[in-house]
Enzyme design. Structure first.
Site, PDB file in Angstrom:
ATOM      1  N   GLY A  70      89.004 151.081  56.918  1.00 50.85           N
ATOM      2  CA  GLY A  70      89.162 151.198  55.371  1.00 50.85           C
ATOM      3  C   GLY A  70      89.297 152.055  54.876  1.00 50.85           C
ATOM      4  O   GLY A  70      90.117 152.213  52.984  1.00 50.85           O
ATOM      5  N   SER A  71      89.227 152.996  55.080  1.00 48.77           N
ATOM      6  CA  SER A  71      90.859 153.946  54.904  1.00 48.77           C
ATOM      7  C   SER A  71      91.734 154.087  54.097  1.00 48.77           C
ATOM      8  O   SER A  71      92.215 154.387  53.705  1.00 48.77           O
ATOM      9  CB  SER A  71      89.650 155.794  56.124  1.00 48.77           C
ATOM     10  N   ASN A 151      78.685 153.582  49.462  1.00 54.72           N
ATOM     11  CA  ASN A 151      77.952 153.843  50.674  1.00 54.72           C
ATOM     12  C   ASN A 151      76.510 154.785  51.156  1.00 54.72           C
ATOM     13  O   ASN A 151      76.004 154.537  51.771  1.00 54.72           O
ATOM     14  CB  ASN A 151      78.703 154.115  51.650  1.00 54.72           C
ATOM     15  N   GLN A 179      81.364 148.111  51.938  1.00 55.85           N
ATOM     16  CA  GLN A 179      79.946 148.016  52.333  1.00 55.85           C
ATOM     17  C   GLN A 179      79.369 146.827  51.697  1.00 55.85           C
ATOM     18  O   GLN A 179      78.382 146.329  52.238  1.00 55.85           O
ATOM     19  CB  GLN A 179      79.212 149.018  51.529  1.00 55.85           C
ATOM     20  N   SER A 199      86.335 146.754  55.934  1.00 54.85           N
ATOM     21  CA  SER A 199      86.605 147.486  57.319  1.00 54.85           C
ATOM     22  C   SER A 199      85.195 147.033  58.411  1.00 54.85           C
ATOM     23  O   SER A 199      84.552 146.422  57.741  1.00 54.85           O
ATOM     24  CB  SER A 199      86.217 149.034  57.640  1.00 54.85           C
ATOM     25  N   HIS A 201      83.792 147.411  61.113  1.00 52.15           N
ATOM     26  CA  HIS A 201      82.863 148.135  61.887  1.00 52.15           C
ATOM     27  C   HIS A 201      81.696 147.690  61.041  1.00 52.15           C
ATOM     28  O   HIS A 201      80.815 148.662  61.753  1.00 52.15           O
ATOM     29  CB  HIS A 201      82.787 149.587  62.877  1.00 52.15           C
ATOM     30  N   THR A 237     103.176 147.652  66.341  1.00 53.33           N
ATOM     31  CA  THR A 237     102.317 146.456  66.739  1.00 53.33           C
ATOM     32  C   THR A 237     100.812 145.726  66.785  1.00 53.33           C
ATOM     33  O   THR A 237      99.612 146.565  66.391  1.00 53.33           O
ATOM     34  CB  THR A 237     102.287 146.632  67.978  1.00 53.33           C
ATOM     35  N   CYS A 324      79.987 160.950  56.878  1.00 55.57           N
ATOM     36  CA  CYS A 324      81.149 161.370  56.542  1.00 55.57           C
ATOM     37  C   CYS A 324      80.599 163.608  56.220  1.00 55.57           C
ATOM     38  O   CYS A 324      81.706 164.621  56.380  1.00 55.57           O
ATOM     39  CB  CYS A 324      82.141 161.290  56.096  1.00 55.57           C
TER      40      CYS A 324
HETATM   41  C1  LIG Z   1      83.009 153.603  56.093  1.00 55.22           C
HETATM   42  C2  LIG Z   1      83.977 153.436  54.310  1.00 55.22           C
HETATM   43  C3  LIG Z   1      85.004 153.967  54.517  1.00 55.22           C
HETATM   44  C4  LIG Z   1      85.548 153.906  55.560  1.00 55.22           C
HETATM   45  O1  LIG Z   1      86.146 153.120  56.534  1.00 55.22           O
HETATM   46  P1  LIG Z   1      86.949 152.985  57.695  1.00 55.22           P
HETATM   47  O2  LIG Z   1      86.993 151.322  58.306  1.00 55.22           O
HETATM   48  O3  LIG Z   1      85.718 153.589  58.220  1.00 55.22           O
HETATM   49  O4  LIG Z   1      87.945 154.169  58.125  1.00 55.22           O
HETATM   50  C5  LIG Z   1      85.724 153.511  53.448  1.00 55.22           C
HETATM   51  N1  LIG Z   1      84.406 153.382  51.773  1.00 55.22           N
HETATM   52  C6  LIG Z   1      83.411 152.699  52.530  1.00 55.22           C
HETATM   53  C7  LIG Z   1      82.862 152.865  51.180  1.00 55.22           C
HETATM   54  C8  LIG Z   1      82.926 153.103  53.720  1.00 55.22           C
HETATM   55  O5  LIG Z   1      81.696 152.904  53.245  1.00 55.22           O
END
Ligand SMILES: *Cc1c(COP(=O)(O)O)cnc(C)c1O
Length: 395
Positions: A70-71, A151, A179, A199, A201, A237, A324
């Site tokens: 996500g970042s 989040n 989210q 993202s 995870h 890759t 974070c």
């Molecule tokens: C977790 C999160 C991110 C970051 O995602 P990562 O895959 O951990 O880099 C960005 N935005 C929101 C709203 C999140 O909850």
């Protein structure tokens, strides 16, 4: 007892995702850029995952770019739209004060590079007003970025209304939907979204992989330069096992989404009712327009960090805000953005329920939180001053 109630920070991997990844790692280690059959098979697997993911959010496969999470997707979307805007003489970006740091810190960096940034206020219900977004758009605005769901406090934003305003005004609209994807009904066509970050995870897929949706016709600049992967927009890759795991996790989350959302909403509302029995406490954000599993509270007269540690001793994993910011003494920027004063914001607790949680978990969390808040207040000097009337209660 072990209760995981921090699904907004990350989620356990689904069995389907682990299986898909294991198979991929064992049998499909070819490089998708290689011309021999083994490489081409990997390429087919990659493109199948892209099609599956695109289908879930109403996009075309060619509009999906795989990233490390996500970042990275947030960084690339925002930087790309900003630099593209600047070429046309547009250097203003509109966002909100309660975005994830992946957005806010990217905007800070762009400010240092000469961009002007407006952060919209968030109301005490944790929801951005589309008419305020509309009023803040200027002729030189090149990007509006507003998250789909927050989040920390879980509030769901009026993304479709904001998307329609941006489309009408010809401004690129990005949403951090990390989210939301896998949890809410996300559709980029219906909601007029130009760019969207997700993202794996956060929906029971692997860590270190995500995707960026970019609507056809919207320019995308690379953040990472190198090989021609992802149509030259994201070198390196491909993380094929991660991408395959992400697709499997999203497929599973989507199939069970509505039933799971209904189940979690019931658990969430019970948890909110239980915690509201604690005196001088308050729910953060709107009670209904929030993610199915999100419960965020402030308790007056205590420290969120101590609350977390004592809950952990009772086997409960929770958060005091975003993962974070934990470790820093500043209260959450999200809670400050919705108008919580510093002292109250310090006493925050975020419980995010998910797939493994049961009604018994919720009862155990309510009882443990009541005990721990009472215990911490019993020797808190702040609480003593509140009780004696030396300082007034806020909640
Ligand atoms: C977790 C999160 C991110 C970051 O995602 P990562 O895959 O951990 O880099 C960005 N935005 C929101 C709203 C999140 O909850």
């Amino acid at each position: 007892m072990s209760i995981y109630a921090d699904h907004a920070a990350t989620t356990a991997m689904s069995g389907a995702a682990i299986e898909a990844m294991t198979r991929c790692m064992k049998e499909e280690y070819g490089n998708p850029s290689s011309l021999y059959r083994m490489g081409q098979r990997a390429k087919e697997t990659l493109e199948r995952a892209r099609e599956e993911i695109a289908g879930v959010i109403g996009a075309e496969p060619g509009e999906i770019y795989f990233t490390s999470g996500g970042s990275e997707a947030d960084n690339q979307a925002i930087r790309s739209a900003a630099l593209t805007g600047r070429k046309k003489g547009k250097n203003h970006i509109l966002s909100t004060a309660f975005e994830h740091h992946a957005v806010l810190h990217t905007l800070e960096a762009l400010k240092a590079e000469g961009f002007e940034v407006t952060l919209l206020d968030v109301h005490s219900d944790g929801i951005v007003r589309p008419e305020e977004a509309e009023a803040a758009i200027r002729p030189e605005t090149c990007l509006v970025t507003v998250m789909t769901a927050n989040n920390e406090i879980g509030t769901i934003q009026p993304i479709r209304e904001i998307g329609e305003i941006c489309r009408k005004k010809g401004v690129v609209f990005h949403t951090d939907a990390v989210q939301a994807v896998g949890h809410l009904d996300v559709n980029v066509q219906r909601d007029r979204i130009d760019m969207l970050s997700a993202s794996a995870h956060k929906f029971h897929g692997p860590k270190g992989v995500g995707f960026l949706y970019v609507r056809k016709g919207i320019p995308l600049l690379p953040l990472i330069h190198g090989g021609a992967q992802e149509k030259g927009k994201r070198a390196g890759t491909e993380n094929l096992p991660g991408i395959v795991g992400m697709a499997a996790a999203l497929k599973e989350a989507t199939a069970g989404r509505e039933a799971e959302a209904a189940r979690l909403t019931a658990l969430r509302d019970r948890l909110i009712r239980g915690l509201a029995e604690i005196p001088h406490s308050a729910l953060n954000g709107d009670a209904k327009r929030r993610l199915p599993g999100n419960v965020s509270f402030c308790f007056e007269g205590i420290e969120g960090e101590s609350l977390l540690l004592l809950l952990d001793e009772k086997g409960i994993s929770a958060s005091s805000g975003s993962a974070c910011t934990s470790g820093s003494l500043d209260p959450s920027h999200v809670l400050l953005a919705i108008g919580r004063v510093h002292d109250v914001a310090h006493g925050s607790l975020r419980l995010t329920l998910g797939r493994e949680n049961t009604p018994e978990d919720v009862e155990a969390i309510i009882s443990a939180t009541k005990d721990v808040v009472g215990y911490l207040r019993s020797f808190s000097p702040v609480w003593r001053d509140l009780q004696s009337g030396k300082t007034p209660f806020i909640l």
